[in-house]
Design a protein around this motif. Structure first.
Motif, PDB file in Angstrom:
ATOM      1  N   UNK A 219       0.858  -1.183   0.000  1.00 46.97           N
ATOM      2  CA  UNK A 219       0.000   0.000   0.000  1.00 46.97           C
ATOM      3  C   UNK A 219       0.888   1.225   0.000  1.00 46.97           C
ATOM      4  N   UNK A 220       0.714   2.087  -0.995  1.00 44.62           N
ATOM      5  CA  UNK A 220       1.579   3.254  -1.154  1.00 44.62           C
ATOM      6  C   UNK A 220       0.957   4.536  -0.628  1.00 44.62           C
ATOM      7  N   UNK A 221      -0.339   4.509  -0.303  1.00 47.42           N
ATOM      8  CA  UNK A 221      -1.012   5.712   0.189  1.00 47.42           C
ATOM      9  C   UNK A 221      -2.228   5.296   1.006  1.00 47.42           C
ATOM     10  N   UNK A 222      -2.735   6.209   1.870  1.00 47.83           N
ATOM     11  CA  UNK A 222      -3.938   5.876   2.657  1.00 47.83           C
ATOM     12  C   UNK A 222      -5.135   5.664   1.734  1.00 47.83           C
ATOM     13  N   UNK A 223      -6.147   4.957   2.255  1.00 46.19           N
ATOM     14  CA  UNK A 223      -7.356   4.762   1.474  1.00 46.19           C
ATOM     15  C   UNK A 223      -8.206   6.033   1.492  1.00 46.19           C
ATOM     16  N   UNK A 224      -9.398   5.963   0.938  1.00 47.86           N
ATOM     17  CA  UNK A 224     -10.255   7.146   0.837  1.00 47.86           C
ATOM     18  C   UNK A 224     -10.633   7.709   2.198  1.00 47.86           C
ATOM     19  N   UNK A 225     -10.651   6.856   3.202  1.00 44.47           N
ATOM     20  CA  UNK A 225     -11.004   7.305   4.550  1.00 44.47           C
ATOM     21  C   UNK A 225      -9.793   7.782   5.345  1.00 44.47           C
ATOM     22  N   UNK A 226      -8.631   7.791   4.711  1.00 47.07           N
ATOM     23  CA  UNK A 226      -7.423   8.229   5.399  1.00 47.07           C
ATOM     24  C   UNK A 226      -6.805   7.160   6.270  1.00 47.07           C
ATOM     25  N   UNK A 227      -7.270   5.932   6.116  1.00 49.25           N
ATOM     26  CA  UNK A 227      -6.750   4.825   6.920  1.00 49.25           C
ATOM     27  C   UNK A 227      -5.905   3.915   6.048  1.00 49.25           C
ATOM     28  N   UNK A 228      -5.339   2.909   6.665  1.00 54.71           N
ATOM     29  CA  UNK A 228      -4.533   1.939   5.935  1.00 54.71           C
ATOM     30  C   UNK A 228      -3.065   2.092   6.239  1.00 54.71           C
ATOM     31  N   UNK A 229      -2.389   0.976   6.434  1.00 56.61           N
ATOM     32  CA  UNK A 229      -0.954   0.981   6.741  1.00 56.61           C
ATOM     33  C   UNK A 229      -0.185   1.047   5.424  1.00 56.61           C
ATOM     34  N   UNK A 230       0.283   2.253   5.068  1.00 56.52           N
ATOM     35  CA  UNK A 230       0.997   2.414   3.810  1.00 56.52           C
ATOM     36  C   UNK A 230       2.490   2.584   4.067  1.00 56.52           C
ATOM     37  N   UNK A 231       3.289   2.305   3.044  1.00 51.57           N
ATOM     38  CA  UNK A 231       4.740   2.419   3.139  1.00 51.57           C
ATOM     39  C   UNK A 231       5.131   3.859   2.854  1.00 51.57           C
TER      40      UNK A 231
END
Length: 277
Positions: A91-103
């Motif tokens: 994952x290179x960026x947050x999801x639409x909700x601003x969540x997600x463990x991105x690099x």
């Protein structure tokens, strides 16, 4: 009454022996060439089978080499690469909700990311590689594009690793990552008359300099399955690598000559490898 005596005279016996010898010599003259040809053909077929099996084995292993990790020494008798055990997209960026463990490549402390797509399996000792170019500053052997994984197990949806003070130098254009294991080396020992060999080495630590001598560490310390004979009766053996045969692919050319009983066979095998990091 006297009975007549029957048998062979000495002259008859000598004549039969002489004729039998002449016939045997004539038969031997006509039979020798086909028998010799059959034996030679069988020897050549055996050499071809040994060489073909070794080259196909080597070609299959090169298909799973880490992009830009293949290296050949100056003599063309030693080849090394890093085998890929798993791969995926980070994952290179947050999801639409601003969540997600991105690099986060801008952070020197971010040490984990979510795996997009199928989960991956990681064994102890496996290492993480992102955008290996095989060049100074982005070389998996030297460690710039490689990090030690701290998460192990099956079906992992998140990977954690040791940052080591600095983040990966470059992001992958396709957001790809690879999980690699310890290196694999193929070394040829050439000798006239087919007294050489082709061996496979594995299970040693990743090193910045390519190991090229079977008599020196780390290859000299390996045994068992980590020091396996692929082909005997080797007279000559050459590896050649062109990393830029196309914008995304490299070409490895393998040539192997085996000799036995005065018979020699030479086989060449070429393998296209993916160099898109």
């Amino acid at each position: 009454m006297m009975r007549s005596q029957r048998g062979f005279t000495l002259m008859e016996a000598v004549l039969v022996i002489a004729l039998t010898g002449i016939v045997a010599v004539m038969v031997g003259v006509f039979i020798r060439a086909p028998v010799t040809g059959y034996v030679d053909q069988a020897r050549r077929a055996e050499l071809v089978d040994i060489a073909d099996t070794a080259l196909r084995r080597l070609g299959r292993e090169l298909q799973r080499a880490l992009p830009n990790s293949i290296r050949v020494d100056a003599t063309g008798t030693a080849l090394e690469f890093l085998p890929v055990s798993a791969a995926g997209r980070y994952r290179a960026a947050p999801d639409a909700a601003g969540a997600g463990d991105f690099l986060d490549f801008g952070s020197n402390t971010d040490n984990s990311f979510a795996v997009l797509g199928p989960a991956v399996s990681v064994s102890a000792g496996d290492q993480l590689v992102v955008h290996n170019l095989g060049l100074p500053g982005a070389d998996a052997y030297s460690g710039e594009s490689r990090r030690a994984l701290t998460s192990t197990g099956a079906a992992l949806a998140t990977l954690s690793y040791t940052v080591g003070g600095t983040q990966f130098p470059f992001a992958s254009p396709g957001n790809r990552f690879q999980v690699v294991r310890t290196p694999v080396s193929f070394l040829c020992s050439e000798a006239a008359g087919g007294a050489g060999s082709l061996r496979r080495y594995a299970g040693y630590a990743i090193q910045a300099a390519q190991p090229t001598s079977a008599a020196a560490a780390p290859l000299s310390t390996l045994s068992g399955a980590d020091n396996a004979l692929l082909a005997a009766q080797v007279e000559t053996c050459r590896f050649a690598y062109d990393p830029n045969v196309s914008p995304r692919n490299g070409l490895v050319t393998l040539t192997l000559k085996l000799t036995s009983g005065g018979e020699s066979v030479t086989l060449m095998h070429q393998v296209h490898v993916d160099n898109a990091p």
